[in-house]
Design a protein around this motif. Sequence first.
Motif, PDB file in Angstrom:
ATOM      1  N   ALA A   1     -74.414 -12.835   3.328  1.00 46.69           N
ATOM      2  CA  ALA A   1     -73.411 -12.788   4.390  1.00 46.69           C
ATOM      3  C   ALA A   1     -72.351 -11.770   3.983  1.00 46.69           C
ATOM      4  CB  ALA A   1     -72.769 -14.166   4.556  1.00 46.69           C
TER       5      ALA A   1
ATOM      6  N   TYR B   1     -72.548  -8.644   3.687  1.00 48.92           N
ATOM      7  CA  TYR B   1     -73.089  -7.391   3.166  1.00 48.92           C
ATOM      8  C   TYR B   1     -73.110  -6.357   4.286  1.00 48.92           C
ATOM      9  CZ  TYR B   1     -76.442  -4.083   1.167  1.00 48.92           C
ATOM     10  OH  TYR B   1     -77.055  -2.951   0.713  1.00 48.92           O
TER      11      TYR B   1
ATOM     12  N   GLN C   1     -78.815 -12.466   5.972  1.00 48.02           N
ATOM     13  CA  GLN C   1     -78.988 -11.401   6.963  1.00 48.02           C
ATOM     14  C   GLN C   1     -80.364 -10.766   6.776  1.00 48.02           C
ATOM     15  OE1 GLN C   1     -75.616  -8.795   8.083  1.00 48.02           O
ATOM     16  NE2 GLN C   1     -74.852  -9.243   6.016  1.00 48.02           N
TER      17      GLN C   1
ATOM     18  N   ILE D   1     -77.559  -1.570   8.550  1.00 49.91           N
ATOM     19  CA  ILE D   1     -77.491  -3.035   8.493  1.00 49.91           C
ATOM     20  C   ILE D   1     -78.083  -3.674   9.749  1.00 49.91           C
ATOM     21  CG2 ILE D   1     -75.134  -3.137   9.483  1.00 49.91           C
ATOM     22  CD1 ILE D   1     -76.484  -5.467   6.732  1.00 49.91           C
ATOM     23  N   GLY D   2     -77.971  -2.944  10.906  1.00 52.20           N
ATOM     24  CA  GLY D   2     -78.299  -3.598  12.176  1.00 52.20           C
ATOM     25  C   GLY D   2     -79.675  -3.249  12.710  1.00 52.20           C
ATOM     26  N   GLU D   3     -80.163  -4.118  13.564  1.00 56.70           N
ATOM     27  CA  GLU D   3     -81.464  -3.907  14.189  1.00 56.70           C
ATOM     28  C   GLU D   3     -81.409  -2.690  15.102  1.00 56.70           C
ATOM     29  OE1 GLU D   3     -82.205  -7.823  15.649  1.00 56.70           O
ATOM     30  OE2 GLU D   3     -82.798  -8.512  13.659  1.00 56.70           O
TER      31      GLU D   3
ATOM     32  N   GLY E   1     -75.779 -17.806   5.640  1.00 61.76           N
ATOM     33  CA  GLY E   1     -75.331 -16.466   6.037  1.00 61.76           C
ATOM     34  C   GLY E   1     -76.346 -15.365   5.816  1.00 61.76           C
TER      35      GLY E   1
ATOM     36  N   MET F   1     -82.527  -2.088   4.083  1.00 63.97           N
ATOM     37  CA  MET F   1     -82.795  -3.424   4.622  1.00 63.97           C
ATOM     38  C   MET F   1     -84.283  -3.706   4.789  1.00 63.97           C
ATOM     39  SD  MET F   1     -79.920  -4.922   4.818  1.00 63.97           S
ATOM     40  CE  MET F   1     -80.235  -6.346   5.851  1.00 63.97           C
TER      41      MET F   1
ATOM     42  N   ARG G   1     -83.091  -8.269   8.948  1.00 62.76           N
ATOM     43  CA  ARG G   1     -83.430  -7.524  10.167  1.00 62.76           C
ATOM     44  C   ARG G   1     -84.826  -7.928  10.621  1.00 62.76           C
ATOM     45  NH1 ARG G   1     -81.881  -1.189  10.041  1.00 62.76           N
ATOM     46  NH2 ARG G   1     -83.525  -1.272  11.626  1.00 62.76           N
TER      47      ARG G   1
END
Length: 728
Positions: free
Chosen positions: A308, A310, A377, A190-192, A375, A202, A379
Amino acid sequence: MRPAMRVVVVGTGGREAAIRAACARHGHDVIAAAAFDADAHAGVDLVIVGPESALVEGVADRCAELGIACFGPSAALARLEGSKGFTRALTAELGIPSPRFVRTNDHDDAIAWWHAFGGQVVVKLDGLAAGKGVVVPDSPAATLAAIRSLAQHGPIVLEELLTGAECSLIAMCDGTTARPLPIAQDHKRIGEGDSGVNTGGMGAYAPAPIGYDPDELTAIFIQPVIDHLAALGTPYIGVLYAGLMLTPDGPRLLEFNCRFGDPEAQAILELLESDLAELALACCEGRLASTSIVVAPGAACTVVAAAAGYPDAPVLGATITGLHREHADAVVFPAGTDGTVVTGGRVLAVTGRGADLAAARAAAYSAMGTISFEGMQVRRDIGWRAAGSLVTSYAAAGVDIDEGARAVQGMKAAVERTHGPAVLAGLGSFGGAFSGAAIKALDDPVLVASTDGVGTKVELAARLGRYRGVGADIVNHCINDVLVQGARPLFFLDYIASSHIEASMVAEVVTGMAEACAVSGCALLGGETAEMPGVYTDGAFDIAGTLVGVVDRADLLPTPNVAAGDVLIGVASNGPHTNGYSLLRRVFEWLPMDATPPGFDCTLGDALLRPHRNYLPVLEPALSTGRVKALAHITGGGLPENLPRVLPGACDAMVQLGSWPVPPLFELVRSACTAMDHHELYRTLNMGIGMVVICAEVDADTIQASIPERTWRIGSLAAGTGIVHLLP
Ligand code: AMP
Ligand code: GLY
């Protein structure tokens, strides 16, 4: 050409939107279906199955019964994806490079295997778990916990933890032949920076520059499975997707999927020039070997926008703006949306196309920038690994250590010629070591140090490819700076920075420095060459240097008795030295550097690049008379700003313009800069005077006579407040 087909695409996510688009752009009649209902789809020519769940439910088997061509394997073969244990056993049998593993129903067995294995492991649930059945524990305690908790849900698989980048090898298969599509890389977290929890994906990009040939990977990871299944009489038709990890020991199989990747499909299929429906039909009919897969050049990059919350708890219902806009080089694939609001976790994907990945990324992000919902998201780093994977060495990143070593070889001889017995450690040592024995002979030695650069003269030098002169410039500039305090140079250290080290260029610059040092008995004690691509523009360089000199305290300049009535003796400059080059480059922007303007004895380029002269030899006799009260080096700021540096507060300098001949170069500048007043001109350029000697009126003749060249009395000091008057 076959007439257009009626194609049913099973599934309603982003991947299926990409499959539909790849068929529709070749004119087929494409129908989206959440599930396959044979009765509702009479007259269908081809079914393409998107999600694994539909395969596991037996869509391909049902189509086979009805005699409808279906691109996707039977439920039995979909076990390749559905059961990790089945896959691991098969790949072990076929010798496909894989992590070591065990499959078991019993957590004690699992723990025993893990202890015997002795390394870090990954714990997986054997069945389909939509990406949620994999735990990569980061400690022994977490490993135990993962084994205990997953084992409650059914059989588990423990695998050796591998490290490396992952890639998706996606091949189309017709039962006997397998052909790869461009290799993709997806971003699962999910994150960078690939941080945080796993998601459905993603973003993705293709082709991924992984350094392995797709055909070779297909031969190792896909073809053995296809051959094996053909031999068993259960030919595999559809996509076989090998999730690979590129470990230091080579690629290893992480998993098989029986379908296109999501979001890899959104990237890969945008590069497919062939008709996907035709290719899928050729697979169903066993004709892939005689069908070519045409892939467009360039790259595709897919960025996913998720809801948002997720992946844990997606917030549904937000209104989406900008979803239906058209983009020149990007396509939007809706997934978790009804076209208006958010209805699922991964809401949409945007695929950008471009000549290379950078262009494709830019296109994707630019289109994504026009879409928004509460919201959202997204990346910002999709594709980041590609940049690093192109770098094979420091040299590939633009820094060539070996070229630096060659530069040292090129300058060594000239540098070592400047080394007298006082140099104890020079080239190649961490710090230069210089003996202070000689300066002990002085009564009260004072060290005088100066650091400087040569300004934007370096740009001109780089442009004309003439480097040696700027080496002399920096040394002489520093020599003059310590000379005005009465000091003689001891040693010099340099610094050269450039976008790209060229040994010959660096050697030229340093040789110029060494030659200038040698003239004044100064040691070139050390230096540094820095290669800084991205900081300096291509071909650009900069130089700087530090010089340390010494003077007996009694001989320090200026003397305290500088006073009204003293005389200013101007010593000629031999060009702009190292000042005013930003102005000069602008003024002469459209004048060719090999032109010879009126009054010049050389080309404009030569006049501008003439190295800053060293005033030590010509002023040595004057200084030894003991009658020089002060010296002013006319550098940046010209006469108006350099004279005050040696004026006592109660004196003004009265400079008589016209008392020395302004050289043709400066006259040319004056004639071109019609909008610049003379004070500004004299503040920017030395206008022909590079050094000013201040002495008592009575000593002026003696001093002038001691200087072995033409000098001029350019003015005198008067009572005042420390400012310079340029008298017309
Ligand atoms: P899977 O569903 O088996 O592909 O696992 C999901 C993700 O877990 C993979 O994409 C990897 O990031 C990670 N993973 C799975 N197996 C391994 C392994 N043996 N070593 C390291 N990472 C793994
Ligand atoms: N993007 C990974 C998958 O589709 O399984």
